[in-house]
Write a protein that holds these residues in place. Sequence first.
Motif, short mmCIF file in Angstrom:
data_model
loop_
_atom_site.label_atom_id
_atom_site.label_comp_id
_atom_site.label_asym_id
_atom_site.label_seq_id
_atom_site.Cartn_x
_atom_site.Cartn_y
_atom_site.Cartn_z
N TYR A 1 0.25 14.69 5.70
CA TYR A 1 -0.71 14.14 4.60
C TYR A 1 -0.81 12.84 4.12
O TYR A 1 0.16 12.50 3.64
N VAL A 2 -1.81 12.27 4.35
CA VAL A 2 -2.06 10.71 4.05
C VAL A 2 -2.72 10.88 2.65
O VAL A 2 -3.90 11.23 2.56
N LEU A 3 -2.15 9.93 1.85
CA LEU A 3 -2.69 9.87 0.66
C LEU A 3 -3.13 8.12 0.50
O LEU A 3 -2.39 7.32 0.67
N VAL A 4 -4.28 7.74 0.26
CA VAL A 4 -4.91 6.37 0.22
C VAL A 4 -5.21 6.19 -1.52
O VAL A 4 -6.20 7.21 -1.61
N SER A 5 -4.94 5.27 -1.97
CA SER A 5 -5.30 5.01 -3.39
C SER A 5 -6.21 3.92 -3.38
O SER A 5 -5.99 2.72 -2.86
N THR A 6 -7.31 3.81 -3.86
CA THR A 6 -8.17 2.92 -3.93
C THR A 6 -8.33 2.35 -5.53
O THR A 6 -9.21 1.74 -5.94
N ARG A 7 -7.39 2.73 -6.35
CA ARG A 7 -7.44 2.35 -7.63
C ARG A 7 -7.61 0.82 -7.94
O ARG A 7 -7.92 0.43 -8.78
N VAL B 1 -9.56 4.89 8.25
CA VAL B 1 -9.31 5.82 6.70
C VAL B 1 -9.50 4.85 5.51
O VAL B 1 -10.00 5.39 4.69
N VAL B 2 -9.06 3.78 5.75
CA VAL B 2 -8.92 2.93 4.60
C VAL B 2 -10.27 2.60 4.37
O VAL B 2 -11.03 2.58 3.12
N ALA B 3 -11.33 2.30 5.34
CA ALA B 3 -12.63 2.12 5.19
C ALA B 3 -13.42 3.05 4.52
O ALA B 3 -14.50 2.88 3.54
N HIS B 4 -13.03 4.20 5.05
CA HIS B 4 -13.96 5.45 4.61
C HIS B 4 -13.48 5.65 3.03
O HIS B 4 -14.42 6.02 2.03
N ALA B 5 -12.23 5.33 2.47
CA ALA B 5 -11.78 5.64 1.31
C ALA B 5 -12.48 4.52 0.44
O ALA B 5 -12.92 4.60 -0.62
N GLY C 1 -4.85 -8.16 -5.96
CA GLY C 1 -5.22 -6.83 -6.70
C GLY C 1 -6.41 -6.28 -5.75
O GLY C 1 -6.56 -5.21 -5.95
N ASP C 2 -6.74 -6.94 -4.77
CA ASP C 2 -7.64 -6.04 -3.81
C ASP C 2 -6.77 -5.36 -2.90
O ASP C 2 -6.60 -6.00 -1.67
N GLU C 3 -6.39 -4.22 -3.02
CA GLU C 3 -5.37 -3.63 -1.93
C GLU C 3 -5.84 -1.93 -2.12
O GLU C 3 -6.20 -1.66 -3.31
N VAL C 4 -5.46 -1.38 -0.75
CA VAL C 4 -5.67 -0.12 -0.67
C VAL C 4 -4.11 0.54 -0.60
O VAL C 4 -3.47 -0.06 0.34
N GLU C 5 -3.44 1.27 -1.37
CA GLU C 5 -2.40 1.86 -0.85
C GLU C 5 -2.43 3.09 0.13
O GLU C 5 -3.26 3.79 0.00
N PHE C 6 -1.59 2.99 1.09
CA PHE C 6 -1.57 4.05 2.15
C PHE C 6 -0.20 4.55 2.32
O PHE C 6 0.68 3.76 2.78
N ARG C 7 -0.25 5.93 2.12
CA ARG C 7 1.20 6.56 2.18
C ARG C 7 1.06 7.93 2.87
O ARG C 7 0.02 8.54 2.87
N SER C 8 2.18 8.33 3.37
CA SER C 8 2.04 9.41 4.24
C SER C 8 3.18 10.51 3.72
O SER C 8 4.40 10.16 3.54
N PHE C 9 2.83 11.91 3.96
CA PHE C 9 3.82 12.89 3.29
C PHE C 9 4.04 14.21 4.27
O PHE C 9 2.76 14.52 4.69
N ARG C 10 4.94 14.77 4.22
CA ARG C 10 5.07 16.17 4.75
C ARG C 10 4.95 17.14 3.37
O ARG C 10 5.72 16.66 2.55
N ILE C 11 4.24 18.28 3.38
CA ILE C 11 4.02 19.13 2.47
C ILE C 11 4.65 20.42 2.76
O ILE C 11 3.65 21.02 3.58
N VAL C 12 5.72 20.99 2.67
CA VAL C 12 6.19 22.11 3.03
C VAL C 12 6.58 22.91 2.15
O VAL C 12 7.56 22.65 1.46
N ASP C 13 6.07 24.31 2.02
CA ASP C 13 6.53 25.22 1.04
C ASP C 13 6.54 24.55 -0.28
O ASP C 13 7.82 24.93 -0.90
#
Lengths: 169, 91
Positions: free
Chosen positions: A115-121, A24-28, A131-143
């Motif tokens: 719902y996984v969010l990856v930030s490549t900022r 996932v990180v490599a794709h991002a 500074g070379d890092e990718v953030e990887f966080r996960s969420f549930r989004i319901v209603d």
Amino acid sequence: MSGRVRATTLRGVLRIDRATYDAVVAHARKDHPDEACGVVAGPEGSDRPERFIPMLNAARSPTFYEFDSGDLLRLYRDMDDRGEVPVVIYHSHTATEAFPSRTDVSYASEPEAHYVLVSTRHHGERSGLAGDEVEFRSFRIVDGEVNEEEVEIVESYLFGHTPTTVVYD
Amino acid sequence: MAIEVRIPTILRTHTGGNKTVEGSGATLGTLVDDLETKHPGLKNRLITEEGKLHRFVNVYVNDEDVRFTGALDTQVKDGDSVTILPAVAGG
């Protein structure tokens, strides 16, 4: 009207194996500065993300992502045939933090998915430098409600099924 | 014979949990009206107040995205298969 159980505030956990996390990180990283997106499918009811499926961002945009409608139909058909569901739906943010945007929340329509969010900022060229890092966080989004959950990386899922790829170190 | 409609997880609260329901109509629009009589609330999830398909849903008739075949005016007939899928998108 709706018989659905409302989301509780209990914090959940996304358990994901190292190889899938890395994919996932490599794709991002690869699609940066455009947003990358995809799914990790798993057996219905298992909550196990097993089959990594990178998708094309039909919007090819640094601020929006969308699965192509034909790809979407084929994906769901294929998962249906295999008895799978989208356990993880991931996409990247390329200039902002790894947190669901208002647009993400308005589109979110898989209450069972992580719902996984990856930030490549802050991503660089895998330089290993600060500074070379990718953030990887996960969420549930319901209603429309967002709940962050922990991400637990396991080395691999080796029990109870036949993984498609197993790397023995 | 009827028209088979595949319902995504998020809309199954309107169909008693069923993955597939049946309906009839000559166009997608009249099919949705027919479904609404049996599964109240479904129409609102598919069609805006202006009477257009929601941006958030994709509807396919026999694997063709109806955005390219006339949207709600797309012709349907017995034996057709309709699939509803929420768009996977965001910002």
